[in-house]
Design a protein around this motif. Structure first.
Motif, PDB file in Angstrom:
ATOM      1  N   LYS A 231       0.805  -1.221   0.000  1.00 27.86           N
ATOM      2  CA  LYS A 231       0.000   0.000   0.000  1.00 27.86           C
ATOM      3  C   LYS A 231       0.836   1.269   0.000  1.00 27.86           C
ATOM      4  N   GLY A 232       2.127   1.118  -0.284  1.00 26.41           N
ATOM      5  CA  GLY A 232       2.968   2.295  -0.456  1.00 26.41           C
ATOM      6  C   GLY A 232       3.682   2.791   0.780  1.00 26.41           C
ATOM      7  N   LYS A 243       4.786   6.729   4.242  1.00 26.01           N
ATOM      8  CA  LYS A 243       4.836   7.089   2.837  1.00 26.01           C
ATOM      9  C   LYS A 243       5.906   8.167   2.673  1.00 26.01           C
TER      10      LYS A 243
END
Length: 378
Positions: A231-232, A243
């Motif tokens: 999911k980054g 992130k």
């Protein structure tokens, strides 16, 4: 980098697993606490003129900072400003929130004081588990707090989970990670439960009333990492994921052995090359501040060469940046390959241009890797 930490020792309820120096919230103490904190900060500023103006990060932790009334929070920021901290110019201003005290009013007050990064302690989305570990908030209250914080413009939000809780399944924890990471936040942390002997939960475990299944630790941790990476989120420290651009600057300063000053009962500091902490118990901290915050009342942990090396190796390997063996060599410290090659051969670590980094299952065995590397230092 230089950071400031403010310790708020109050909680609405002491969680069953908590072994931090915190105390049940007593509104009658809030004003006294802030008055003492003001005096402690001013005393430091009087003896170290200009030091606080060098700060780049500010972190309010605890305890539960969000439990403080707005007027108390304003006073804390006012005394910091008085002593040279340019809050509006700091690189990062963080504050911890618990769901039960995360309200429109408390959030807006924090924003007005200059907070731009919110850290929310959720622990789990299972009401059964929340009750079992003595958390005060409900699952729905946690979601409400998440929705409130992630709706704020120009702010950063982090949230915490715990794993290997008593009665928690692998699927339950991974579901928590999956649900939380679907929210528009930039930072997520998860921590394996550490059962302190003197905690309520520790007492139940020692009496055989609760059981922690340590065999679930690895699949929970590695499964959580896999979900977040898809999911980054990037693991930049063993328990912290972000992130790009959302890493905690304040915590990175800790891990990079940067200097910081802590205020409040039991707050730790690393300043002028020395580690020290204020008295931990609130009454003793109060006496310390009332006596003028004398250095003689601080507890010092003076580091020798071996201590510094241990910190350097341990703090480096817990980060994705890894341990720079070339930098160690430049300081006259060599690391025999026997200390890390077995881990590299197992694909638990890798050597990248002279930098040793943990990979894969190596993160689970971090403490063992650190021990082997330290034993191989010459």
């Amino acid at each position: 980098m230089f950071g400031i930490y403010i310790h708020v020792p109050f909680c609405a309820k002491i969680c069953d697993y908590c072994d931090f120096r915190v105390m049940p919230a007593n509104a009658r103490l809030f004003e006294e606490y802030v008055g003492l904190l003001e005096r402690e900060i001013r005393a430091f500023n009087d003896t170290h003129r200009g030091a606080l103006s060098q700060a780049r990060t500010l972190y309010l932790g605890g305890g539960t900072p969000s439990i403080l009334p707005g007027a108390c929070l304003e006073r804390i920021f006012a005394v910091l400003t008085e002593c040279g901290v340019r809050v509006e110019s700091l690189d990062e201003v963080s504050m911890e929130f618990n769901p039960e005290s995360c309200t429109e009013e408390s959030v807006q007050m924090a924003l007005s004081c200059g907070v731009r990064r919110f850290s929310l302690g959720l622990q789990t989305f299972s009401q059964t588990l929340l009750d079992r570990i003595g958390r005060r908030h409900t699952v729905e209250r946690g979601f409400e707090a998440l929705r409130l914080l992630t709706s704020l413009p120009q702010t950063k939000v982090s949230a915490d989970l715990m794993f290997d809780l008593p009665g928690q399944s692998v699927d339950s924890f991974l579901s928590d990670v999956d649900r939380l990471s679907d929210f528009p936040l930039g930072h997520l942390s998860f921590y394996g439960l550490n059962v302190g002997e003197r905690t309520l939960l520790g007492g139940r475990v020692s009496r055989g009333e609760e059981k922690i299944d340590e065999s679930l630790y690895e699949p929970m941790y590695l499964g959580g990492v896999e979900i977040l990476e898809k999911k980054g989120f990037s693991r930049y420290e063993v328990s912290n994921f972000a992130k790009p651009g959302d890493e905690s600057l304040h915590n990175m300063n800790y891990w990079n052995r940067g200097e910081y000053i802590g205020f409040g009962p039991g707050a730790h500091s690393y300043f002028d090359g020395r580690r020290f902490c204020a008295p931990e118990m609130y009454p003793r901290w109060r006496d310390y501040v009332n006596a003028g915050s004398p250095d003689a009342s601080l507890t010092y942990d003076d580091l020798d060469k071996d201590d510094v090396l241990t910190e350097r190796v341990w703090l480096s390997l817990r980060q994705r940046s890894g341990l720079d063996l070339n930098a160690l060599a430049a300081d006259g410290i060599s690391v025999s390959p026997e200390g890390y090659e077995p881990w590299v051969k197992k694909d638990f670590a890798m050597l990248d241009s002279g930098v040793l980094k943990l990979v894969g299952r190596g993160w689970i065995f971090m403490d063992s890797v650190v021990t082997d590397v330290l034993n191989a230092c010459r």
